[in-house]
Design an enzyme around this catalytic site. Structure first.
Site, PDB file in Angstrom:
ATOM      1  N   ASN A   7      57.075  36.061  42.847  1.00 46.53           N
ATOM      2  CA  ASN A   7      55.695  35.289  42.054  1.00 46.53           C
ATOM      3  C   ASN A   7      56.305  35.095  40.658  1.00 46.53           C
ATOM      4  OD1 ASN A   7      53.418  34.538  40.753  1.00 46.53           O
ATOM      5  ND2 ASN A   7      52.153  36.597  41.292  1.00 46.53           N
ATOM      6  N   LEU A  60      37.915  40.072  41.533  1.00 46.29           N
ATOM      7  CA  LEU A  60      38.051  40.467  40.120  1.00 46.29           C
ATOM      8  C   LEU A  60      39.033  41.118  39.487  1.00 46.29           C
ATOM      9  CD1 LEU A  60      34.242  41.755  40.304  1.00 46.29           C
ATOM     10  CD2 LEU A  60      34.806  39.448  39.860  1.00 46.29           C
ATOM     11  N   GLY A  61      40.219  40.292  39.094  1.00 47.64           N
ATOM     12  CA  GLY A  61      41.272  40.803  38.269  1.00 47.64           C
ATOM     13  C   GLY A  61      41.261  40.331  37.110  1.00 47.64           C
ATOM     14  N   ASN A  62      42.411  40.037  36.474  1.00 52.31           N
ATOM     15  CA  ASN A  62      42.533  39.279  35.225  1.00 52.31           C
ATOM     16  C   ASN A  62      41.859  37.955  35.384  1.00 52.31           C
ATOM     17  OD1 ASN A  62      43.535  41.135  33.259  1.00 52.31           O
ATOM     18  ND2 ASN A  62      45.517  41.042  34.373  1.00 52.31           N
ATOM     19  N   GLY A  63      42.120  37.176  36.363  1.00 54.28           N
ATOM     20  CA  GLY A  63      41.331  35.817  36.864  1.00 54.28           C
ATOM     21  C   GLY A  63      40.462  36.719  37.734  1.00 54.28           C
ATOM     22  N   ARG A  80      39.416  33.695  30.351  1.00 52.25           N
ATOM     23  CA  ARG A  80      38.794  32.453  30.539  1.00 52.25           C
ATOM     24  C   ARG A  80      37.480  32.341  30.623  1.00 52.25           C
ATOM     25  NH1 ARG A  80      42.318  32.235  35.567  1.00 52.25           N
ATOM     26  NH2 ARG A  80      44.398  31.814  34.947  1.00 52.25           N
ATOM     27  N   ARG A 105      39.041  48.007  31.916  1.00 52.64           N
ATOM     28  CA  ARG A 105      38.916  49.191  31.829  1.00 52.64           C
ATOM     29  C   ARG A 105      38.565  49.706  30.275  1.00 52.64           C
ATOM     30  NH1 ARG A 105      43.718  51.937  35.009  1.00 52.64           N
ATOM     31  NH2 ARG A 105      44.243  50.103  34.460  1.00 52.64           N
ATOM     32  N   GLY A 150      41.682  44.285  40.581  1.00 53.60           N
ATOM     33  CA  GLY A 150      41.971  45.540  39.742  1.00 53.60           C
ATOM     34  C   GLY A 150      40.502  45.823  39.654  1.00 53.60           C
ATOM     35  N   ASN A 183      38.513  49.024  41.626  1.00 49.55           N
ATOM     36  CA  ASN A 183      38.714  50.155  41.164  1.00 49.55           C
ATOM     37  C   ASN A 183      37.501  50.755  40.339  1.00 49.55           C
ATOM     38  OD1 ASN A 183      41.336  50.780  41.714  1.00 49.55           O
ATOM     39  ND2 ASN A 183      42.181  49.215  40.407  1.00 49.55           N
TER      40      ASN A 183
HETATM   41  P1  ADP Z   1      45.601  40.375  38.093  1.00 50.16           P
HETATM   42  O1  ADP Z   1      44.519  39.545  38.314  1.00 50.16           O
HETATM   43  O2  ADP Z   1      46.629  40.175  36.878  1.00 50.16           O
HETATM   44  O3  ADP Z   1      46.628  40.803  39.219  1.00 50.16           O
HETATM   45  P2  ADP Z   1      44.509  43.083  38.351  1.00 50.16           P
HETATM   46  O4  ADP Z   1      44.023  42.424  39.732  1.00 50.16           O
HETATM   47  O5  ADP Z   1      45.467  44.238  38.522  1.00 50.16           O
HETATM   48  O6  ADP Z   1      45.024  42.057  37.531  1.00 50.16           O
HETATM   49  O7  ADP Z   1      43.195  43.470  37.588  1.00 50.16           O
HETATM   50  C1  ADP Z   1      43.292  43.842  36.172  1.00 50.16           C
HETATM   51  C2  ADP Z   1      42.117  44.083  35.662  1.00 50.16           C
HETATM   52  O8  ADP Z   1      41.463  45.322  36.426  1.00 50.16           O
HETATM   53  C3  ADP Z   1      41.700  44.636  34.346  1.00 50.16           C
HETATM   54  O9  ADP Z   1      40.734  44.010  33.704  1.00 50.16           O
HETATM   55  C4  ADP Z   1      41.968  46.112  34.528  1.00 50.16           C
HETATM   56  O10 ADP Z   1      41.302  46.728  33.252  1.00 50.16           O
HETATM   57  C5  ADP Z   1      40.849  46.246  35.515  1.00 50.16           C
HETATM   58  N1  ADP Z   1      41.008  47.614  36.267  1.00 50.16           N
HETATM   59  C6  ADP Z   1      41.928  48.230  36.647  1.00 50.16           C
HETATM   60  N2  ADP Z   1      41.683  49.440  36.847  1.00 50.16           N
HETATM   61  C7  ADP Z   1      40.278  49.611  36.658  1.00 50.16           C
HETATM   62  C8  ADP Z   1      39.216  50.801  36.541  1.00 50.16           C
HETATM   63  N3  ADP Z   1      39.746  51.908  37.050  1.00 50.16           N
HETATM   64  N4  ADP Z   1      38.017  50.498  36.074  1.00 50.16           N
HETATM   65  C9  ADP Z   1      37.813  49.290  35.571  1.00 50.16           C
HETATM   66  N5  ADP Z   1      38.547  48.156  35.570  1.00 50.16           N
HETATM   67  C10 ADP Z   1      40.036  48.500  36.066  1.00 50.16           C
END
Ligand code: ADP
Length: 408
Positions: free
Chosen positions: A7, A217-220, A249, A293, A340, A344
């Site tokens: 990637n 629900l991650g960064n995107g 965003r 987080r 993420g 989590n």
């Molecule tokens: P990407 O979309 O770049 O692959 P990820 O799926 O790893 O990113 O998601 C990143 C997000 O997940 C960040 O906002 C991070 O703070 C959040 N995150 C990861 N672990 C936790 C947690 N235990 N509690 C709350 N948010 C979390």
């Protein structure tokens, strides 16, 4: 077969090395050999490397560009020093690439040849922030391994290729669609597809019977309404900017704001678009960080008002989409969270799903807050008519499997 999954971004290269073949994928028994990320590619790139059953390593190296990063990575994999059970580059049998935009041309993963590469070049204008880097990754592998090693492209848009017209069209003059293919494409497709597939496996149901809403629900962030195992609507649009509130965003907003912000702030359209992509969302509202987080910690430890507001807005927007997708699907069997944040954070799941008793979704507090369980799990009560699940995503696995299917 040993499949390298890449990637490639503007200054990062994420990878996973997966041993799989038709038998292993049929048995759901693929083997992860190593994974990692090369960040800040340039004079002092940072390399984080994890070998399964081996150690975690962080080091730096001067890697001028993606090609040098790919070359470094391949040589490391084949070296004795890596500890990976691969002794030469000839033991890397194929490479699968995450490609962000497949336009209307690529409705499924493809094996890469000169024709595919030139069609990808032709559609760079659709995803100028992502596709050029993906293409550079493909070219780098060719340069290092030679064109004899088969490569595949797996598109973020492909899972949404069958959206109905009423879901993918914007209500702008139809000629704009005809002339420029201006429409909603949707992204995160590999993640939504993986999660839907894993859900089907867990529940032992046929693809035709999968009627769920998946939420990455991650960064995107994006949501996807899935009916009969197919994406029928999704929250990201022409670009990944539309839809949910994300790390940086804005998600949905009134497009008239573009001109208004530009005039008031003395910016041009490009600058405003950049502001909506890079300085908005959780970061924009909180004024602190894009990282969920950290926001949760600010809220808990300092009772920070804007951190709370950002989190509330984020959860509210997800719930709004859940309501609209329940209407789109005329009811669903489950809501599945991933990414993420979705995987989590019990607190965020509680804030999004807690008020959904009206829809028959009842969270099971003990299940939802069990942080020791990191695998796929049901977090609603057994008698919830609308179930809630957490299913960790695995886009790399799907890319490796598609690659194996394509290169045989
Ligand atoms: P990407 O979309 O770049 O692959 P990820 O799926 O790893 O990113 O998601 C990143 C997000 O997940 C960040 O906002 C991070 O703070 C959040 N995150 C990861 N672990 C936790 C947690 N235990 N509690 C709350 N948010 C979390």
């Amino acid at each position: 077969m040993n499949i390298l999954v890449l990637n490639a971004g503007s200054s990062t290269l994420k990878f996973e090395l997966i041993r799989t073949d038709r038998e292993r994928l049929a048995a759901d028994a693929d083997e992860k050999l190593a994974r990692g990320v090369i960040e800040r590619i340039g004079a002092e790139a940072i390399l984080e490397l994890d070998v399964t059953g081996g150690g975690h390593r962080v080091e730096t190296a001067p890697l001028a560009d993606i090609r040098e990063a790919v070359e470094w990575l391949l040589r490391w994999i084949a070296s004795a020093e890596s500890g990976i059970d691969i002794d030469s580059l000839a033991e890397i049998h194929g490479v699968g690439h995450r490609v962000v935009h497949g336009g209307e041309d690529f409705r499924a993963s493809v094996r890469i040849d000169d024709d595919v590469l030139s069609r990808l070049q032709d559609m760079i204008h659709l995803a100028p922030l992502h596709n050029p880097h993906n293409i550079r990754g493909i070219e780098a592998v060719r340069q290092v391994l030679g064109s004899g090693v088969p490569q595949a492209a797996v598109f973020d848009t492909a899972f949404h290729a069958d959206l109905p017209e009423h879901a993918y069209l914007y209500a702008v003059p139809y000629s704009l669609y005809r002339r420029h293919r201006i429409r909603r494409y949707g992204f995160h497709g590999t993640s939504h597809r993986y999660v839907a597939w894993r859900y089907r496996k867990l529940l032992e149901v046929e693809k035709e019977d999968v009627r769920i809403i998946t939420v990455h629900l991650g960064n995107g962030c994006s949501a996807c309404a899935i009916d009969g195992g197919r994406s029928v609507d999704t929250s990201m649009g022409f670009t990944p900017l539309e839809g949910l509130v994300m790390g940086t965003r804005a998600g949905d907003l009134d497009p008239a704001l573009l001109e208004y912000i530009a005039a008031r702030e003395g910016m041009n359209v490009r600058e405003v678009t950049n502001l909506l992509n890079k300085q908005s969302g959780l970061l924009g509202i909180s004024g602190l960080t894009h990282d969920m987080r950290e926001l949760l910690a600010e809220e808990a430890e300092h009772d920070d008002r804007r951190a709370r507001l950002a989190i509330d807005l984020f959860c509210y927007r997800v719930r709004k989409y859940l309501g609209s997708y329940l209407a789109v699907l005329e009811g669903a069997d489950a809501i599945v969270l991933t990414g993420g944040i979705g995987q989590n954070s019990a607190a965020i799941r509680q804030r999004i799903l807690g008020p959904m008793g009206w829809a028959g979704l009842h969270l099971d507090e003990a299940r939802n807050s069990d942080s020791a369980d990191r695998g796929p799990r049901r977090v609603s009560t057994d008698d919830s008519p609308l179930a809630a699940w957490v299913i960790p995503t695995d886009e790399e696995l799907l890319i490796a499997r598609d690659t194996v299917r394509l290169i045989g």
